[in-house]
Structure formats: C-alpha cells, structure tokens
Design a protein around this motif. Structure first.
Motif, PDB file in Angstrom:
ATOM      1  N   LYS A  67       6.751  29.840 -37.864  1.00 33.67           N
ATOM      2  CA  LYS A  67       5.253  29.564 -38.349  1.00 33.67           C
ATOM      3  C   LYS A  67       5.013  29.096 -40.034  1.00 33.67           C
ATOM      4  N   SER A  68       6.695  29.738 -40.148  1.00 36.23           N
ATOM      5  CA  SER A  68       6.358  29.922 -42.099  1.00 36.23           C
ATOM      6  C   SER A  68       6.501  28.417 -42.442  1.00 36.23           C
ATOM      7  N   GLN A  69       7.268  27.317 -41.085  1.00 38.38           N
ATOM      8  CA  GLN A  69       7.148  26.181 -42.141  1.00 38.38           C
ATOM      9  C   GLN A  69       6.248  24.748 -40.849  1.00 38.38           C
ATOM     10  N   LEU A  70       5.355  25.869 -40.555  1.00 38.66           N
ATOM     11  CA  LEU A  70       4.022  24.690 -39.696  1.00 38.66           C
ATOM     12  C   LEU A  70       3.257  23.743 -40.759  1.00 38.66           C
ATOM     13  N   ILE A  71       3.247  22.323 -40.445  1.00 35.45           N
ATOM     14  CA  ILE A  71       2.618  21.541 -41.143  1.00 35.45           C
ATOM     15  C   ILE A  71       1.467  21.673 -40.895  1.00 35.45           C
ATOM     16  N   PRO A  72       0.331  20.911 -42.012  1.00 38.58           N
ATOM     17  CA  PRO A  72      -0.847  21.786 -42.620  1.00 38.58           C
ATOM     18  C   PRO A  72      -1.610  20.249 -41.474  1.00 38.58           C
ATOM     19  N   GLU A  73      -1.605  20.390 -39.797  1.00 38.99           N
ATOM     20  CA  GLU A  73      -2.607  19.688 -39.276  1.00 38.99           C
ATOM     21  C   GLU A  73      -3.136  21.054 -38.396  1.00 38.99           C
ATOM     22  N   ALA A  74      -4.422  20.201 -38.551  1.00 35.48           N
ATOM     23  CA  ALA A  74      -5.721  21.546 -37.148  1.00 35.48           C
ATOM     24  C   ALA A  74      -4.513  21.776 -35.968  1.00 35.48           C
ATOM     25  N   ALA A  75      -4.087  20.390 -35.372  1.00 37.29           N
ATOM     26  CA  ALA A  75      -3.739  20.328 -33.777  1.00 37.29           C
ATOM     27  C   ALA A  75      -2.501  21.526 -33.830  1.00 37.29           C
ATOM     28  N   MET A  76      -2.509  21.970 -34.609  1.00 32.12           N
ATOM     29  CA  MET A  76      -1.037  23.094 -35.060  1.00 32.12           C
ATOM     30  C   MET A  76      -1.641  24.252 -34.919  1.00 32.12           C
ATOM     31  N   LYS A  77      -2.952  24.205 -34.812  1.00 26.16           N
ATOM     32  CA  LYS A  77      -3.406  26.130 -35.253  1.00 26.16           C
ATOM     33  C   LYS A  77      -3.027  26.193 -33.744  1.00 26.16           C
ATOM     34  N   ASP A  78      -3.219  26.092 -32.620  1.00 26.12           N
ATOM     35  CA  ASP A  78      -3.123  26.617 -31.503  1.00 26.12           C
ATOM     36  C   ASP A  78      -1.618  27.632 -31.273  1.00 26.12           C
ATOM     37  N   CYS A  79      -1.126  26.684 -31.218  1.00 28.19           N
ATOM     38  CA  CYS A  79       0.825  26.677 -31.860  1.00 28.19           C
ATOM     39  C   CYS A  79       1.220  28.041 -32.829  1.00 28.19           C
ATOM     40  N   ALA A  80       0.752  27.840 -33.305  1.00 25.11           N
ATOM     41  CA  ALA A  80       0.586  29.057 -34.481  1.00 25.11           C
ATOM     42  C   ALA A  80       0.207  30.378 -34.113  1.00 25.11           C
ATOM     43  N   GLU A  81      -1.196  30.003 -32.528  1.00 27.39           N
ATOM     44  CA  GLU A  81      -1.399  31.503 -32.869  1.00 27.39           C
ATOM     45  C   GLU A  81      -0.483  31.702 -31.092  1.00 27.39           C
ATOM     46  N   LEU A  82       0.617  30.386 -31.198  1.00 25.35           N
ATOM     47  CA  LEU A  82       1.317  31.339 -29.651  1.00 25.35           C
ATOM     48  C   LEU A  82       2.702  31.018 -30.932  1.00 25.35           C
ATOM     49  N   PHE A  83       3.309  30.813 -31.992  1.00 25.42           N
ATOM     50  CA  PHE A  83       4.057  31.520 -32.140  1.00 25.42           C
ATOM     51  C   PHE A  83       3.902  32.935 -32.616  1.00 25.42           C
ATOM     52  N   MET A 139      -0.341  15.921 -29.158  1.00 15.47           N
ATOM     53  CA  MET A 139       0.102  14.851 -30.092  1.00 15.47           C
ATOM     54  C   MET A 139       0.848  13.832 -30.824  1.00 15.47           C
ATOM     55  N   GLY A 140       1.091  13.110 -29.821  1.00 15.26           N
ATOM     56  CA  GLY A 140       1.686  11.140 -29.751  1.00 15.26           C
ATOM     57  C   GLY A 140       3.192  11.619 -29.405  1.00 15.26           C
ATOM     58  N   SER A 141       3.590  11.051 -30.499  1.00 17.75           N
ATOM     59  CA  SER A 141       4.992  10.557 -30.972  1.00 17.75           C
ATOM     60  C   SER A 141       5.678  10.068 -32.108  1.00 17.75           C
ATOM     61  N   SER A 142       4.695  10.982 -33.114  1.00 21.51           N
ATOM     62  CA  SER A 142       5.531  10.608 -34.628  1.00 21.51           C
ATOM     63  C   SER A 142       6.636  11.798 -35.300  1.00 21.51           C
ATOM     64  N   THR A 143       7.169  10.272 -35.747  1.00 22.65           N
ATOM     65  CA  THR A 143       8.850  11.401 -36.371  1.00 22.65           C
ATOM     66  C   THR A 143       8.233  13.817 -36.321  1.00 22.65           C
ATOM     67  N   ALA A 144       6.884  13.725 -37.239  1.00 24.67           N
ATOM     68  CA  ALA A 144       7.231  14.633 -37.366  1.00 24.67           C
ATOM     69  C   ALA A 144       6.852  15.719 -36.432  1.00 24.67           C
ATOM     70  N   VAL A 145       6.391  14.902 -34.988  1.00 18.97           N
ATOM     71  CA  VAL A 145       6.169  15.777 -34.135  1.00 18.97           C
ATOM     72  C   VAL A 145       7.207  15.790 -33.706  1.00 18.97           C
ATOM     73  N   GLY A 146       8.238  14.543 -33.378  1.00 21.36           N
ATOM     74  CA  GLY A 146       9.643  14.736 -32.494  1.00 21.36           C
ATOM     75  C   GLY A 146      10.279  15.612 -32.946  1.00 21.36           C
ATOM     76  N   GLU A 147      10.363  15.824 -34.447  1.00 21.09           N
ATOM     77  CA  GLU A 147      11.497  17.061 -35.064  1.00 21.09           C
ATOM     78  C   GLU A 147      10.628  18.758 -34.586  1.00 21.09           C
ATOM     79  N   TRP A 148       9.598  18.699 -34.757  1.00 24.13           N
ATOM     80  CA  TRP A 148       8.453  20.403 -34.633  1.00 24.13           C
ATOM     81  C   TRP A 148       8.954  20.240 -32.664  1.00 24.13           C
ATOM     82  N   LYS A 149       9.086  19.791 -32.424  1.00 21.02           N
ATOM     83  CA  LYS A 149       9.500  19.576 -30.600  1.00 21.02           C
ATOM     84  C   LYS A 149      10.795  19.848 -30.527  1.00 21.02           C
TER      85      LYS A 149
END
Length: 227
Positions: free
Chosen positions: A117-133, A185-195
């Motif tokens: 939660k503390s390391q979340l990237i500032p992307e709107a699509a990550m809002k759902d993950c923030a609530e899930l965390f 969200m696709g397969s960007s490097t940032a998304v891959g790291e978060w996965k």
C-alpha cells in the motif's frame, strides 16, 4: 479444520459466508495500525519466552534445532522457499514452536501487504488495488488480534481457528482480485513489477494459511502440547 482448495496456485479455504461473530472490516486504517502494533507485541512476548528457555540451552544447538524445525514447518506449505525467507529473518532468538512460526508468518504477511500500500504507483487504475490492500491488511489485523488471548484462553480453540481461516483466506482473495485488475492494465514493466510484488505477498499469506491448517499435525510431530 476445513480442507484447502487451490485457485491459481494459492491455498484457500472453501468459500463460506462469514459467521455473525466475525467483526466487519470497518475503521480499516485504525485497525491496520493496531494490527501492526499487535504483531510487534506478539513477537516481543514470544521473544521473551524463548529467551528464558534459551538461557538453559546451548545457543548453537538451539539455533540448529530451530532451523530444522522451521524447514519442517515450511514443508507443509506450497511455497517453502518463500516461507523460509520470510520467517528466518524474524526468528530471533531462534524458536522450535510451530505457533511461534505461525505468528511470524502472519507478521511477515501483514508487513508485506502494508508495504504494498505504501509503495503504490500514482495511477488511477491502481485505486481498486489500494482498497483491496486495505481490506487484506484489515483481515490480517483481525487475525493478529484474535491470537492475543488472555490467561486461561486457548489460542487455537476451534472457533478461533475457523475465524483465522476465514480472515486469512479473505486477504488472499483480495490480492488475487488485485492481480486480475493488474492483468487488465497491460504488460508494461511497471505492471509486471507490481504483479511480482503482489504474488510474493500472496505466497506469504498462502504459507501462513497452510501452517495454520497443519498446526495440530505439526504440534504432534514435534511432540508438543497444543496451547
């Protein structure tokens, strides 16, 4: 105890409605802070008990026995390597108690989720993950509160174990849902790291659940009495 089903490689208990005695996940942020403090308290209390017994034992022998005991405990999980790597740094002074290892695994899981939660990237699509965390940390916080029992209470009473299974499994489901969100969200490097980060947290939680589901057998294997 209930049997484990596996979805996407992670252990989960059979999905059931949460029973009425399980408190709702409200006041999440306050509960997360309380849960973190409680897990630190658990570690402190168990450390004190182990130091008392360690003073009567050979330190090197205790460390060796502890390492072997931890390997035995981690062998019941689906991810023994992550089990060892998450618990070993916290296992000081060394322990040979399955309940202690469960506590440390729970502690590592909670720390991992709060770090996400503390390391979340500032992307709107990550809002759902923030609530899930938030929800996952709340469920793990419920677990930490549950095992802080008073004198004469059974830590692993049947009802308490059932609650723990429900909460820990729910936190696993939260992170699994976040992975689904990331997949969209696709397969960007940032998304891959978060996965990768979310999957590691899921392994920690899965290991915690596996240790809990095998706790009675582990106590028997070590010739110890259930607390």
């Amino acid at each position: 105890m209930e049997s484990i089903n596996f979805a996407k490689g992670y252990g989960k208990v059979n999905p059931t409605e949460e029973s009425n005695h399980i408190p709702p996940p409200n006041r999440r942020r306050r509960r997360i802070i309380i849960a973190a403090l409680l897990t630190l308290l658990i570690a402190s209390l168990t450390t004190l008990l182990i130091r008392r017994s360690a003073s009567k034992s050979n330190p090197s022998q205790l460390a060796s026995n502890s390492a072997d005991s931890l390997k035995t405990v981690c062998s019941v999980t689906r991810y023994p390597d992550s089990c060892l790597s998450s618990i070993s740094p916290l296992n000081s002074p060394p322990s040979t108690d399955p309940l202690r290892f469960f506590n440390l695994s729970l502690h590592a899981s909670l720390l991992e989720v709060t770090t996400l939660k503390s390391q979340l990237i500032p992307e709107a699509a990550m809002k759902d993950c923030a609530e899930l965390f938030d929800d996952a940390a709340s469920q793990l916080g419920n677990s930490a509160e549950s095992i802080c029992v008073g004198p004469g209470e059974e830590v692993l009473a049947e009802r308490r174990v059932s609650d723990l299974q429900t909460w820990i499994s729910a936190s696993l489901t939260d992170l699994d849902t976040c992975l689904d969100e990331l997949a969209e969200m696709g397969s960007s490097t940032a998304v891959g790291e978060w996965k990768g980060k979310v999957q590691r947290a899921m392994e920690y939680i899965s290991n915690t659940l596996a240790i809990l589901n095998n706790i009675q057998r582990l106590f028997q294997k070590f010739g110890l009495k259930m607390p």
